[in-house]
Design a protein around this motif. Structure first.
Motif, PDB file in Angstrom:
ATOM      1  N   ARG A 170       0.828  -1.210   0.000  1.00  0.00           N
ATOM      2  CA  ARG A 170       0.000   0.000   0.000  1.00  0.00           C
ATOM      3  C   ARG A 170       0.854   1.249   0.000  1.00  0.00           C
ATOM      4  O   ARG A 170       1.982   1.247   0.508  1.00  0.00           O
ATOM      5  N   THR A 171       0.295   2.327  -0.556  1.00  0.00           N
ATOM      6  CA  THR A 171       0.951   3.633  -0.581  1.00  0.00           C
ATOM      7  C   THR A 171       0.072   4.629   0.177  1.00  0.00           C
ATOM      8  O   THR A 171      -1.162   4.609   0.065  1.00  0.00           O
ATOM      9  N   TRP A 172       0.729   5.507   0.936  1.00  0.00           N
ATOM     10  CA  TRP A 172       0.031   6.477   1.770  1.00  0.00           C
ATOM     11  C   TRP A 172       0.546   7.878   1.482  1.00  0.00           C
ATOM     12  O   TRP A 172       1.754   8.084   1.401  1.00  0.00           O
ATOM     13  N   GLN A 174       1.112  11.479   2.905  1.00  0.00           N
ATOM     14  CA  GLN A 174       1.221  12.240   4.142  1.00  0.00           C
ATOM     15  C   GLN A 174       0.968  13.709   3.785  1.00  0.00           C
ATOM     16  O   GLN A 174       1.786  14.344   3.129  1.00  0.00           O
ATOM     17  N   GLU A 326      -2.963  11.519   7.218  1.00  0.00           N
ATOM     18  CA  GLU A 326      -2.516  10.470   6.305  1.00  0.00           C
ATOM     19  C   GLU A 326      -3.718   9.915   5.577  1.00  0.00           C
ATOM     20  O   GLU A 326      -4.786   9.725   6.174  1.00  0.00           O
ATOM     21  N   ASP A 328      -4.927   6.894   2.552  1.00  0.00           N
ATOM     22  CA  ASP A 328      -4.649   5.762   1.679  1.00  0.00           C
ATOM     23  C   ASP A 328      -4.764   6.234   0.230  1.00  0.00           C
ATOM     24  O   ASP A 328      -5.835   6.655  -0.212  1.00  0.00           O
ATOM     25  N   SER A 331      -7.561   4.422  -1.585  1.00  0.00           N
ATOM     26  CA  SER A 331      -8.839   4.263  -0.894  1.00  0.00           C
ATOM     27  C   SER A 331     -10.010   4.386  -1.862  1.00  0.00           C
ATOM     28  O   SER A 331     -10.053   5.320  -2.672  1.00  0.00           O
ATOM     29  N   SER A 336      -9.333  11.087  -0.533  1.00  0.00           N
ATOM     30  CA  SER A 336      -8.265  11.952  -1.021  1.00  0.00           C
ATOM     31  C   SER A 336      -8.824  13.155  -1.775  1.00  0.00           C
ATOM     32  O   SER A 336      -8.300  14.272  -1.667  1.00  0.00           O
ATOM     33  N   SER A 352       3.410   0.727   3.003  1.00  0.00           N
ATOM     34  CA  SER A 352       3.276  -0.401   3.917  1.00  0.00           C
ATOM     35  C   SER A 352       3.862  -1.646   3.267  1.00  0.00           C
ATOM     36  O   SER A 352       3.548  -1.941   2.109  1.00  0.00           O
TER      37      SER A 352
END
Length: 363
Positions: A170-172, A174, A326, A328, A331, A336, A352
């Motif tokens: 997964r990419t998040w 920030q 933060e 996802d 998502s 977002s 992650s």
């Protein structure tokens, strides 16, 4: 329930054999949280790790103490790798976060060469795998997930994690949003205000100043329900949830909000936001959205937007200059787009990485 004793193995030598790639004289040990030189060294390693991964450091002593202090050790365990001079060159921390999910902090000194650094990394991962089996067995699980993070640009961390069987899952983003003083008037009163059929309010306090348990349970229930269909959701008991969040350095009870629908006979909790303070050493503090969740049945009614307006107004009233969060990047909820539309921008990106560990090794 929070266990009376840690589910982890406290003796690192029960889990790890030093690899032949580490020279003679290197050793593993449990860090002494009461030793200021140890805490200072771990803080230095963590800040160097952040600087190499994203270009700047933000961690401080409180972030290290969150992992190693005595108050944390019912749900956490730590290990360090020392060179022959006794200097800590690598640090690992595991956190029994929820049933089936174990968080893993993986930090190796940035000035080690590739061979030594990789050997230290292997020690940390071997230890974490042993801890995953220990905590998984104590919880009665067949498989225990190890969940660790990496900055998106940290190629060294990616290389070592992939070599040890981790997969990037997964990419998040920030994100951060500036706050202007006049935004204190974004809502009538951050402590409590009424929108269209929705009331936004802080959790109530009892006579001794502590929050009402019923409100705290409603925050927990809303968040558990709101995140059931989200990536890597693992059930966390109310006791685990409360214990974990109260240990956070930025925890403040006056940063917990509930949103309640008021179009029925009784107010119905449908949204919750837990914020924190992010102290700054060279300017105004910031606020941070640790959690925001809205029940699926109430989505599309402006609940999330109202909660976000509330923490922005609260931050402005407190003289803070930004609000972080933060999200996802993948998502399906469209969160977002909401954040971007309200002025948040991505400062840096994290990932992650997961590895599933069988609790009982195959014969």
């Amino acid at each position: 329930m929070i266990p009376e004793e840690s589910r982890f193995e406290s003796d690192p030598e029960e889990l790890v054999e030093l690899p032949p790639t580490l020279p003679d004289g290197w050793e593993i040990a449990t860090p002494d949280a009461g030793d200021r030189f140890t805490v200072a060294r771990l803080t230095h390693l963590l800040r160097a790790h952040e600087s190499a991964g994203r270009g700047w450091a933000g961690a401080g002593v409180d972030d290290v103490l969150l992992e190693v202090s005595e108050a944390s050790l019912r749900t956490r365990e730590n290990v360090v790798v020392r060179d022959p001079e006794g200097e800590i060159q690598a640090w690992g921390s595991v956190h029994d976060r929820a049933g089936g999910r174990m968080l893993f902090v993986h930090v190796v000194a940035r000035d080690l060469d590739e061979r030594l650094g990789r050997a230290c990394s292997d020690v940390l991962v071997e230890w974490a795998v042993g801890q995953a089996r220990a905590v998984g067995a104590a919880r009665g699980l067949e498989t225990q997930q190890i969940d660790t993070g990496a900055f998106a640009d940290d190629e060294r961390q990616h290389r070592w994690l992939a070599a040890q069987g981790f997969t990037m899952v997964r990419t998040w983003w920030q994100m951060s949003r500036p706050v202007a003083p006049e935004e204190s008037e974004l809502v009538p009163d951050p402590a409590e205000w009424d929108g269209r059929d929705v009331t936004f309010r802080l959790v109530r306090r009892t006579g001794d100043g502590m929050p009402e348990e019923q409100d705290l349970r409603e925050v927990h229930e809303v968040l558990e329900s709101a995140f059931t269909d989200h990536f890597n959701s693992h059930e966390e008991t109310f006791e685990e949830f409360l214990h974990r969040l109260r240990l956070e350095p930025g925890h403040r009870w006056h940063h917990w909000w509930l949103a309640e629908l008021t179009d029925g006979p009784e107010p119905q909790p449908v949204g919750a936001l837990i914020g924190e303070v992010s102290p700054s050493s060279n300017g105004p503090d910031s606020s941070y959205v640790s959690y925001i969740g809205v029940l699926e049945s109430a989505r599309g009614r402006g609940v999330a937007k109202g909660l976000l307006h509330t923490i922005i107004a609260d931050a402005a009233a407190r003289g803070r200059d930004s609000v972080g969060l933060e999200v996802d990047a993948d998502s399906p909820t469209g969160a977002s787009e909401l954040y971007l539309g309200l002025g948040w921008e991505t400062r840096y990106v994290t990932q992650s990485w997961h590895r599933d560990v069988p609790v009982v090794e195959a014969d």
